[in-house]
Design a protein around this motif. Structure first.
Motif, PDB file in Angstrom:
ATOM      1  N   ASP A   1     -16.670  26.755  14.982  1.00  0.00           N
ATOM      2  CA  ASP A   1     -15.594  27.747  15.071  1.00  0.00           C
ATOM      3  C   ASP A   1     -14.203  27.141  15.255  1.00  0.00           C
ATOM      4  O   ASP A   1     -13.210  27.787  14.942  1.00  0.00           O
ATOM      5  CB  ASP A   1     -15.861  28.731  16.211  1.00  0.00           C
ATOM      6  N   ARG A   2     -14.115  25.911  15.760  1.00  0.00           N
ATOM      7  CA  ARG A   2     -12.803  25.303  16.009  1.00  0.00           C
ATOM      8  C   ARG A   2     -12.030  25.029  14.717  1.00  0.00           C
ATOM      9  O   ARG A   2     -10.832  24.772  14.761  1.00  0.00           O
ATOM     10  CB  ARG A   2     -12.953  24.031  16.842  1.00  0.00           C
ATOM     11  N   PHE A   3     -12.692  25.058  13.576  1.00  0.00           N
ATOM     12  CA  PHE A   3     -12.030  24.839  12.289  1.00  0.00           C
ATOM     13  C   PHE A   3     -11.605  26.179  11.708  1.00  0.00           C
ATOM     14  O   PHE A   3     -12.396  27.115  11.640  1.00  0.00           O
ATOM     15  CB  PHE A   3     -12.957  24.100  11.314  1.00  0.00           C
ATOM     16  N   GLY A   4     -10.354  26.249  11.264  1.00  0.00           N
ATOM     17  CA  GLY A   4      -9.796  27.494  10.763  1.00  0.00           C
ATOM     18  C   GLY A   4      -9.953  27.685   9.269  1.00  0.00           C
ATOM     19  O   GLY A   4      -9.279  28.538   8.697  1.00  0.00           O
ATOM     20  N   GLY A   5     -10.786  26.908   8.636  1.00  0.00           N
ATOM     21  CA  GLY A   5     -10.982  27.032   7.196  1.00  0.00           C
ATOM     22  C   GLY A   5     -11.910  25.941   6.704  1.00  0.00           C
ATOM     23  O   GLY A   5     -12.440  25.155   7.494  1.00  0.00           O
ATOM     24  N   SER A   6     -12.087  25.892   5.398  1.00  0.00           N
ATOM     25  CA  SER A   6     -12.902  24.843   4.790  1.00  0.00           C
ATOM     26  C   SER A   6     -12.227  23.493   4.989  1.00  0.00           C
ATOM     27  O   SER A   6     -11.004  23.409   5.126  1.00  0.00           O
ATOM     28  CB  SER A   6     -13.069  25.118   3.294  1.00  0.00           C
ATOM     29  N   ARG A   7     -13.020  22.417   4.989  1.00  0.00           N
ATOM     30  CA  ARG A   7     -12.499  21.061   5.112  1.00  0.00           C
ATOM     31  C   ARG A   7     -13.222  20.172   4.100  1.00  0.00           C
ATOM     32  O   ARG A   7     -14.406  20.389   3.807  1.00  0.00           O
ATOM     33  CB  ARG A   7     -12.727  20.486   6.518  1.00  0.00           C
ATOM     34  N   VAL A   8     -12.521  19.147   3.618  1.00  0.00           N
ATOM     35  CA  VAL A   8     -13.184  18.169   2.767  1.00  0.00           C
ATOM     36  C   VAL A   8     -14.185  17.392   3.610  1.00  0.00           C
ATOM     37  O   VAL A   8     -14.077  17.340   4.830  1.00  0.00           O
ATOM     38  CB  VAL A   8     -12.174  17.225   2.064  1.00  0.00           C
TER      39      VAL A   8
ATOM     40  N   TYR B   1       0.806  -1.221   0.000  1.00  0.00           N
ATOM     41  CA  TYR B   1       0.000   0.000   0.000  1.00  0.00           C
ATOM     42  C   TYR B   1       0.844   1.278   0.000  1.00  0.00           C
ATOM     43  O   TYR B   1       0.311   2.356   0.269  1.00  0.00           O
ATOM     44  CB  TYR B   1      -0.989  -0.016   1.169  1.00  0.00           C
ATOM     45  N   ASN B   2       2.129   1.151  -0.307  1.00  0.00           N
ATOM     46  CA  ASN B   2       3.016   2.330  -0.375  1.00  0.00           C
ATOM     47  C   ASN B   2       2.890   3.206   0.864  1.00  0.00           C
ATOM     48  O   ASN B   2       2.742   4.421   0.768  1.00  0.00           O
ATOM     49  CB  ASN B   2       2.722   3.179  -1.614  1.00  0.00           C
ATOM     50  N   MET B   3       2.935   2.579   2.026  1.00  0.00           N
ATOM     51  CA  MET B   3       2.775   3.327   3.267  1.00  0.00           C
ATOM     52  C   MET B   3       4.044   4.124   3.572  1.00  0.00           C
ATOM     53  O   MET B   3       5.148   3.687   3.265  1.00  0.00           O
ATOM     54  CB  MET B   3       2.434   2.374   4.407  1.00  0.00           C
ATOM     55  N   GLN B   4       3.842   5.273   4.188  1.00  0.00           N
ATOM     56  CA  GLN B   4       4.929   6.171   4.582  1.00  0.00           C
ATOM     57  C   GLN B   4       4.961   6.280   6.101  1.00  0.00           C
ATOM     58  O   GLN B   4       3.958   6.005   6.768  1.00  0.00           O
ATOM     59  CB  GLN B   4       4.689   7.569   3.986  1.00  0.00           C
ATOM     60  N   ALA B   5       6.083   6.721   6.639  1.00  0.00           N
ATOM     61  CA  ALA B   5       6.185   6.947   8.085  1.00  0.00           C
ATOM     62  C   ALA B   5       5.157   8.004   8.499  1.00  0.00           C
ATOM     63  O   ALA B   5       4.976   9.007   7.810  1.00  0.00           O
ATOM     64  CB  ALA B   5       7.587   7.394   8.451  1.00  0.00           C
ATOM     65  N   HIS B   6       4.478   7.757   9.612  1.00  0.00           N
ATOM     66  CA  HIS B   6       3.475   8.697  10.120  1.00  0.00           C
ATOM     67  C   HIS B   6       4.090   9.523  11.249  1.00  0.00           C
ATOM     68  O   HIS B   6       4.824   8.970  12.070  1.00  0.00           O
ATOM     69  CB  HIS B   6       2.255   7.933  10.629  1.00  0.00           C
ATOM     70  N   PRO B   7       3.772  10.829  11.338  1.00  0.00           N
ATOM     71  CA  PRO B   7       4.330  11.667  12.409  1.00  0.00           C
ATOM     72  C   PRO B   7       4.010  11.177  13.823  1.00  0.00           C
ATOM     73  O   PRO B   7       4.768  11.444  14.754  1.00  0.00           O
ATOM     74  CB  PRO B   7       3.694  13.040  12.176  1.00  0.00           C
ATOM     75  N   GLU B   8       2.901  10.445  14.009  1.00  0.00           N
ATOM     76  CA  GLU B   8       2.541   9.910  15.325  1.00  0.00           C
ATOM     77  C   GLU B   8       3.289   8.619  15.637  1.00  0.00           C
ATOM     78  O   GLU B   8       3.283   8.156  16.762  1.00  0.00           O
ATOM     79  CB  GLU B   8       1.052   9.568  15.372  1.00  0.00           C
ATOM     80  N   GLY B   9       3.862   7.975  14.624  1.00  0.00           N
ATOM     81  CA  GLY B   9       4.467   6.658  14.764  1.00  0.00           C
ATOM     82  C   GLY B   9       3.810   5.698  13.793  1.00  0.00           C
ATOM     83  O   GLY B   9       2.676   5.906  13.361  1.00  0.00           O
ATOM     84  N   GLY B  10       4.514   4.651  13.398  1.00  0.00           N
ATOM     85  CA  GLY B  10       3.968   3.665  12.481  1.00  0.00           C
ATOM     86  C   GLY B  10       3.984   4.140  11.039  1.00  0.00           C
ATOM     87  O   GLY B  10       4.785   5.005  10.657  1.00  0.00           O
ATOM     88  N   TYR B  11       3.082   3.582  10.237  1.00  0.00           N
ATOM     89  CA  TYR B  11       3.014   3.855   8.805  1.00  0.00           C
ATOM     90  C   TYR B  11       1.576   4.138   8.396  1.00  0.00           C
ATOM     91  O   TYR B  11       0.636   3.639   9.015  1.00  0.00           O
ATOM     92  CB  TYR B  11       3.496   2.633   8.011  1.00  0.00           C
ATOM     93  N   PHE B  12       1.410   4.913   7.308  1.00  0.00           N
ATOM     94  CA  PHE B  12       0.065   5.196   6.824  1.00  0.00           C
ATOM     95  C   PHE B  12       0.067   5.389   5.313  1.00  0.00           C
ATOM     96  O   PHE B  12       1.104   5.651   4.706  1.00  0.00           O
ATOM     97  CB  PHE B  12      -0.516   6.439   7.497  1.00  0.00           C
ATOM     98  N   ALA B  13      -1.114   5.249   4.741  1.00  0.00           N
ATOM     99  CA  ALA B  13      -1.354   5.575   3.338  1.00  0.00           C
ATOM    100  C   ALA B  13      -2.756   6.164   3.249  1.00  0.00           C
ATOM    101  O   ALA B  13      -3.714   5.546   3.730  1.00  0.00           O
ATOM    102  CB  ALA B  13      -1.244   4.344   2.449  1.00  0.00           C
ATOM    103  N   GLU B  14      -2.862   7.352   2.687  1.00  0.00           N
ATOM    104  CA  GLU B  14      -4.190   7.934   2.503  1.00  0.00           C
ATOM    105  C   GLU B  14      -4.898   7.168   1.394  1.00  0.00           C
ATOM    106  O   GLU B  14      -4.342   6.962   0.322  1.00  0.00           O
ATOM    107  CB  GLU B  14      -4.099   9.417   2.164  1.00  0.00           C
ATOM    108  N   THR B  15      -6.118   6.737   1.661  1.00  0.00           N
ATOM    109  CA  THR B  15      -6.890   5.951   0.703  1.00  0.00           C
ATOM    110  C   THR B  15      -8.065   6.724   0.120  1.00  0.00           C
ATOM    111  O   THR B  15      -8.622   6.324  -0.898  1.00  0.00           O
ATOM    112  CB  THR B  15      -7.424   4.671   1.368  1.00  0.00           C
ATOM    113  N   TYR B  16      -8.446   7.806   0.800  1.00  0.00           N
ATOM    114  CA  TYR B  16      -9.603   8.572   0.340  1.00  0.00           C
ATOM    115  C   TYR B  16      -9.504  10.003   0.828  1.00  0.00           C
ATOM    116  O   TYR B  16      -9.138  10.258   1.977  1.00  0.00           O
ATOM    117  CB  TYR B  16     -10.896   7.945   0.868  1.00  0.00           C
ATOM    118  N   ARG B  17      -9.814  10.928  -0.046  1.00  0.00           N
ATOM    119  CA  ARG B  17      -9.972  12.349   0.288  1.00  0.00           C
ATOM    120  C   ARG B  17     -11.104  12.858  -0.584  1.00  0.00           C
ATOM    121  O   ARG B  17     -10.999  12.884  -1.805  1.00  0.00           O
ATOM    122  CB  ARG B  17      -8.686  13.131   0.052  1.00  0.00           C
ATOM    123  N   SER B  18     -12.214  13.235   0.031  1.00  0.00           N
ATOM    124  CA  SER B  18     -13.381  13.702  -0.705  1.00  0.00           C
ATOM    125  C   SER B  18     -13.005  14.862  -1.614  1.00  0.00           C
ATOM    126  O   SER B  18     -12.197  15.714  -1.258  1.00  0.00           O
ATOM    127  CB  SER B  18     -14.458  14.153   0.287  1.00  0.00           C
TER     128      SER B  18
END
Length: 167
Positions: free
Chosen positions: A39-46, A11-28
């Motif tokens: 208000d806690r969000f500082g901008g638009s979000r997917v 899955y072409n995983m990369q090192a994650h800043p929290e630890g371990g590995y990750f791969a993004e599989t979906y972004r709307s």
């Protein structure tokens, strides 16, 4: 059981800043405008994002918080424990993701926005492969890594977990 390296490579995983590995599989492709978000969000979000997340037995995901709810999904490997500190009452919740409901394990669990949370495979594990779905979608602007000393001052009753899951 396939080795952790199989999944990382497949899955072409990369090192994650929290630890371990990750791969993004979906972004709307669609976004929620900032005006429609709390208000806690500082901008638009997917609308939503999804990742594969793999922790080997010696890894842990450091305590952190985000501004969205996060739904965790168990896929394969050994059980994973997700530690959640609820700021409103200081309660520590331990969610055990895994395939065996007889041992208190679940395939899915939600972590509420604004809680401090981190995770690690159960002791003696090889690895845990899970997925995370975030809505509104994950953005690093909403991510805060925990400061060990500040959390210890706020939640001294959880010293063991805080020391184990912070860097």
């Amino acid at each position: 059981m396939k080795p952790a390296s199989y999944w990382v490579n497949k899955y072409n995983m990369q090192a994650h800043p929290e630890g371990g590995y990750f791969a993004e599989t979906y972004r709307s492709a669609e976004q929620i405008p900032q005006s429609a978000l709390p208000d806690r969000f500082g901008g638009s979000r997917v609308f939503s994002t999804g990742i594969y997340f793999l922790l080997e037995g010696h890894h842990f995901s450091a305590l952190h918080q985000i501004q969205s709810d996060e739904l965790w999904h168990f896929y394969t490997g050994d059980p994973l424990e997700v530690y959640v500190i609820h700021p409103e009452d200081g309660l520590l919740e331990v969610i055990r993701l895994g395939p065996d409901p007889e041992r208190g394990e679940v395939f899915q669990a939600a972590v509420p926005a604004g809680t401090w949370f981190g995770s690690r495979p159960i002791p003696g594990s090889t690895y845990s492969l899970v997925g995370c779905t975030v809505a509104p979608g994950f953005d690093f602007a909403d991510f805060e890594l925990a400061d060990r000393e500040l959390l210890l001052a706020q939640y001294p009753q959880h010293r063991e977990v805080i020391e184990a899951l912070t860097r």
